[in-house]
Design a protein around this motif. Structure first.
Motif, PDB file in Angstrom:
ATOM      1  N   ILE A   1       0.921  -1.219  -0.112  1.00  0.00           N
ATOM      2  CA  ILE A   1       0.059  -0.084  -0.037  1.00  0.00           C
ATOM      3  C   ILE A   1       0.834   1.260  -0.028  1.00  0.00           C
ATOM      4  O   ILE A   1       0.449   2.227  -0.479  1.00  0.00           O
ATOM      5  CB  ILE A   1      -0.880   0.036   1.084  1.00  0.00           C
ATOM      6  CG1 ILE A   1      -2.131   1.119   1.095  1.00  0.00           C
ATOM      7  CG2 ILE A   1      -0.144   0.191   2.251  1.00  0.00           C
ATOM      8  CD1 ILE A   1      -3.082   1.019   2.021  1.00  0.00           C
ATOM      9  N   PHE A   2       1.937   1.279   0.665  1.00  0.00           N
ATOM     10  CA  PHE A   2       2.943   2.255   0.602  1.00  0.00           C
ATOM     11  C   PHE A   2       3.561   2.656  -0.753  1.00  0.00           C
ATOM     12  O   PHE A   2       4.185   3.566  -1.120  1.00  0.00           O
ATOM     13  CB  PHE A   2       3.918   2.169   1.802  1.00  0.00           C
ATOM     14  CG  PHE A   2       3.393   2.329   3.234  1.00  0.00           C
ATOM     15  CD1 PHE A   2       2.390   3.258   3.475  1.00  0.00           C
ATOM     16  CD2 PHE A   2       3.443   1.386   4.138  1.00  0.00           C
ATOM     17  CE1 PHE A   2       1.739   3.164   4.754  1.00  0.00           C
ATOM     18  CE2 PHE A   2       2.884   1.103   5.462  1.00  0.00           C
ATOM     19  CZ  PHE A   2       2.305   2.064   5.840  1.00  0.00           C
ATOM     20  N   LEU A   3       3.738   1.615  -1.282  1.00  0.00           N
ATOM     21  CA  LEU A   3       4.214   1.634  -2.765  1.00  0.00           C
ATOM     22  C   LEU A   3       3.184   2.391  -3.745  1.00  0.00           C
ATOM     23  O   LEU A   3       3.530   3.203  -4.630  1.00  0.00           O
ATOM     24  CB  LEU A   3       4.532   0.367  -3.348  1.00  0.00           C
ATOM     25  CG  LEU A   3       5.684  -0.544  -2.423  1.00  0.00           C
ATOM     26  CD1 LEU A   3       6.008  -1.977  -3.266  1.00  0.00           C
ATOM     27  CD2 LEU A   3       6.864   0.396  -2.870  1.00  0.00           C
ATOM     28  N   TYR A   4       1.949   2.139  -3.408  1.00  0.00           N
ATOM     29  CA  TYR A   4       1.006   2.529  -4.415  1.00  0.00           C
ATOM     30  C   TYR A   4       0.559   3.957  -4.054  1.00  0.00           C
ATOM     31  O   TYR A   4       0.157   4.943  -4.485  1.00  0.00           O
ATOM     32  CB  TYR A   4      -0.305   1.823  -4.456  1.00  0.00           C
ATOM     33  CG  TYR A   4      -0.162   0.563  -5.089  1.00  0.00           C
ATOM     34  CD1 TYR A   4       0.161   0.314  -6.332  1.00  0.00           C
ATOM     35  CD2 TYR A   4      -0.309  -0.895  -4.478  1.00  0.00           C
ATOM     36  CE1 TYR A   4       0.275  -0.825  -7.066  1.00  0.00           C
ATOM     37  CE2 TYR A   4      -0.168  -2.167  -4.801  1.00  0.00           C
ATOM     38  CZ  TYR A   4       0.188  -1.968  -6.340  1.00  0.00           C
ATOM     39  OH  TYR A   4       0.427  -3.335  -6.822  1.00  0.00           O
ATOM     40  N   TYR A   5       0.768   4.265  -2.603  1.00  0.00           N
ATOM     41  CA  TYR A   5       0.486   5.647  -2.095  1.00  0.00           C
ATOM     42  C   TYR A   5       1.623   6.187  -1.347  1.00  0.00           C
ATOM     43  O   TYR A   5       1.765   5.915  -0.020  1.00  0.00           O
ATOM     44  CB  TYR A   5      -0.565   5.602  -1.339  1.00  0.00           C
ATOM     45  CG  TYR A   5      -2.074   4.974  -1.985  1.00  0.00           C
ATOM     46  CD1 TYR A   5      -2.816   6.036  -2.712  1.00  0.00           C
ATOM     47  CD2 TYR A   5      -2.449   3.698  -1.715  1.00  0.00           C
ATOM     48  CE1 TYR A   5      -3.844   5.269  -3.529  1.00  0.00           C
ATOM     49  CE2 TYR A   5      -3.504   3.070  -2.479  1.00  0.00           C
ATOM     50  CZ  TYR A   5      -4.247   3.965  -3.150  1.00  0.00           C
ATOM     51  OH  TYR A   5      -5.347   3.567  -3.897  1.00  0.00           O
ATOM     52  N   PRO A   6       2.686   6.599  -1.964  1.00  0.00           N
ATOM     53  CA  PRO A   6       3.966   6.944  -1.284  1.00  0.00           C
ATOM     54  C   PRO A   6       3.649   8.035  -0.197  1.00  0.00           C
ATOM     55  O   PRO A   6       4.665   8.294   0.557  1.00  0.00           O
ATOM     56  CB  PRO A   6       4.714   7.434  -2.456  1.00  0.00           C
ATOM     57  CG  PRO A   6       4.103   7.714  -3.433  1.00  0.00           C
ATOM     58  CD  PRO A   6       2.819   6.660  -3.447  1.00  0.00           C
ATOM     59  N   TRP A   7       2.596   8.964  -0.247  1.00  0.00           N
ATOM     60  CA  TRP A   7       2.408   9.999   0.525  1.00  0.00           C
ATOM     61  C   TRP A   7       1.927   9.284   2.032  1.00  0.00           C
ATOM     62  O   TRP A   7       1.824  10.131   2.953  1.00  0.00           O
ATOM     63  CB  TRP A   7       1.360  10.922  -0.016  1.00  0.00           C
ATOM     64  CG  TRP A   7       0.177  10.331  -0.443  1.00  0.00           C
ATOM     65  CD1 TRP A   7      -0.178   9.879  -1.737  1.00  0.00           C
ATOM     66  CD2 TRP A   7      -1.041  10.107   0.338  1.00  0.00           C
ATOM     67  NE1 TRP A   7      -1.275   9.301  -1.875  1.00  0.00           N
ATOM     68  CE2 TRP A   7      -1.918   9.461  -0.526  1.00  0.00           C
ATOM     69  CE3 TRP A   7      -1.296  10.202   1.794  1.00  0.00           C
ATOM     70  CZ2 TRP A   7      -3.244   8.905   0.047  1.00  0.00           C
ATOM     71  CZ3 TRP A   7      -2.749   9.820   2.193  1.00  0.00           C
ATOM     72  CH2 TRP A   7      -3.609   9.181   1.483  1.00  0.00           C
ATOM     73  N   LEU A   8       1.219   8.209   1.656  1.00  0.00           N
ATOM     74  CA  LEU A   8       0.372   7.655   3.010  1.00  0.00           C
ATOM     75  C   LEU A   8       1.371   7.355   4.116  1.00  0.00           C
ATOM     76  O   LEU A   8       0.974   7.761   5.293  1.00  0.00           O
ATOM     77  CB  LEU A   8      -0.099   6.209   2.677  1.00  0.00           C
ATOM     78  CG  LEU A   8      -1.037   5.864   3.898  1.00  0.00           C
ATOM     79  CD1 LEU A   8      -2.149   6.669   4.193  1.00  0.00           C
ATOM     80  CD2 LEU A   8      -1.505   4.262   3.201  1.00  0.00           C
ATOM     81  N   PHE A   9       2.646   6.864   4.008  1.00  0.00           N
ATOM     82  CA  PHE A   9       3.619   6.641   5.218  1.00  0.00           C
ATOM     83  C   PHE A   9       4.218   7.913   5.969  1.00  0.00           C
ATOM     84  O   PHE A   9       3.894   8.119   6.967  1.00  0.00           O
ATOM     85  CB  PHE A   9       4.618   5.768   4.722  1.00  0.00           C
ATOM     86  CG  PHE A   9       5.815   5.502   5.810  1.00  0.00           C
ATOM     87  CD1 PHE A   9       5.211   4.787   7.219  1.00  0.00           C
ATOM     88  CD2 PHE A   9       7.067   5.891   5.630  1.00  0.00           C
ATOM     89  CE1 PHE A   9       6.204   4.592   8.204  1.00  0.00           C
ATOM     90  CE2 PHE A   9       8.009   5.475   6.798  1.00  0.00           C
ATOM     91  CZ  PHE A   9       7.536   4.926   7.815  1.00  0.00           C
ATOM     92  N   PRO A  10       4.554   9.106   5.130  1.00  0.00           N
ATOM     93  CA  PRO A  10       4.741   9.936   5.765  1.00  0.00           C
ATOM     94  C   PRO A  10       3.768  10.802   6.691  1.00  0.00           C
ATOM     95  O   PRO A  10       3.837  11.375   7.810  1.00  0.00           O
ATOM     96  CB  PRO A  10       5.215  11.195   4.686  1.00  0.00           C
ATOM     97  CG  PRO A  10       5.649  10.237   3.612  1.00  0.00           C
ATOM     98  CD  PRO A  10       5.003   9.149   3.596  1.00  0.00           C
ATOM     99  N   ALA A  11       2.415  10.660   5.783  1.00  0.00           N
ATOM    100  CA  ALA A  11       1.306  11.355   6.590  1.00  0.00           C
ATOM    101  C   ALA A  11       0.928  10.522   7.924  1.00  0.00           C
ATOM    102  O   ALA A  11       0.604  10.959   9.127  1.00  0.00           O
ATOM    103  CB  ALA A  11      -0.250  11.149   5.680  1.00  0.00           C
TER     104      ALA A  11
END
Length: 290
Positions: A3-13
């Motif tokens: 999921i973090f590969l598809y949505y790279p902004w998710l982990f920082p958020a």
């Protein structure tokens, strides 16, 4: 995780949100841990020297007990009063019951925690080591403010940080090899230990505390021995500038002691994020080596 590969902004958020939440807890650690240490010392002294009639601390005092209260009116804080940053803004920086001003440092620590987690997550991306670095950052924040307040670096923070760095290398979660981690821990401790004794033998005074040795050892365990010269140089420069400013603001002489742990922590965290860029800039700009 995919999921973090598809949505790279998710982990920082998520890291920033997690940092804000933990930042609220860090305020508790910063305030209570020195008190817990003092109560333990009093209890040990009372047991070791019964003839001195030292009074033992009464009641239970931990990071979770008793519940947080307003230091002025002693009213127990509600859950909605502990929402990171938001509660302080809605309450306009005052207690909801007695209107006593609440220090702006509480939301600033929360914002600092969230901001550093966001930078770290954006820089490294998701990995098990990145998650570990979030807790590395939390520990440095707590140690920094405790040292600023009390000039103490608790073993409860520095020693687990040291062993965690070595443990991550042992399990190969950390990119730092086990050899580099152990050498980093040894070299970090012995470097400041040697400076301490050289200064003490020369002047008869203590130039720093043993907590500083342990903190640099922990930084060496997490980053490897290769980063120690940079950490020592950066911390010395930052410490000199801000230490003089701090003494000036407090109207104290240059011979007065000031905490060195915060500058080690700052230098260690900067070296973690931008160490390679700083090294490249130094060799290319200062030494003229490409």
């Amino acid at each position: 995780m995919d999921i973090f590969l598809y949505y790279p902004w998710l982990f920082p958020a998520l890291a920033a949100l997690f940092g804000l939440i933990i930042g609220s807890f860090l305020n508790v650690v910063i305030h209570r841990l020195p008190i817990i240490m003092e109560r333990e010392w009093q209890n040990e002294c009372a047991e070791s020297f019964p003839d001195a009639q030292i009074e033992k601390p009464q009641g239970t005092y931990t990071l979770s007990t008793p519940r947080s209260t307003c230091p002025s009116c002693n009213t127990q804080l509600r859950i909605r009063d502990n929402v990171p940053v938001v509660s302080w803004l809605l309450l306009r920086g005052k207690c909801a019951h007695c209107s006593t001003p609440i220090s702006p440092r509480y939301p600033l620590v929360e914002l600092l925690s969230g901001g550093l987690c966001f930078i770290l997550a954006s820089h490294f991306g998701f990995s098990y080591f990145s998650v570990a670095l979030l807790f590395f950052t939390f520990t440095l924040i707590a140690a920094t403010f405790i040292d600023l307040d009390t000039m103490l670096l608790p073993d409860q923070l520095t020693l687990p940080l040291l062993w965690a760095g070595i443990g991550l290398s042992l399990t190969e979660i950390s990119p730092v090899t086990l050899t580099d981690s152990i050498i980093g821990a040894m070299a970090g401790y012995l470097t400041l230990w040697s400076v301490y004794w050289a200064f003490k033998l020369t002047t008869g005074k203590e130039g720093m505390g043993y907590g500083d040795f342990k903190l640099l050892a922990a930084l060496g365990a997490w980053l490897g021995w290769q980063y120690l010269p940079m950490i020592i140089l950066l911390s010395s420069l930052v410490g000199l500038v801000f230490g003089l400013i701090q003494l000036r603001l407090q109207k104290r002489g240059i011979d007065k002691a000031f905490p060195f742990g915060p500058y080690l922590a700052i230098a260690g965290w900067l070296s973690l994020i931008w160490g390679d860029q700083i090294t490249h800039w130094y060799f290319s700009t200062i030494l003229g080596v490409v």
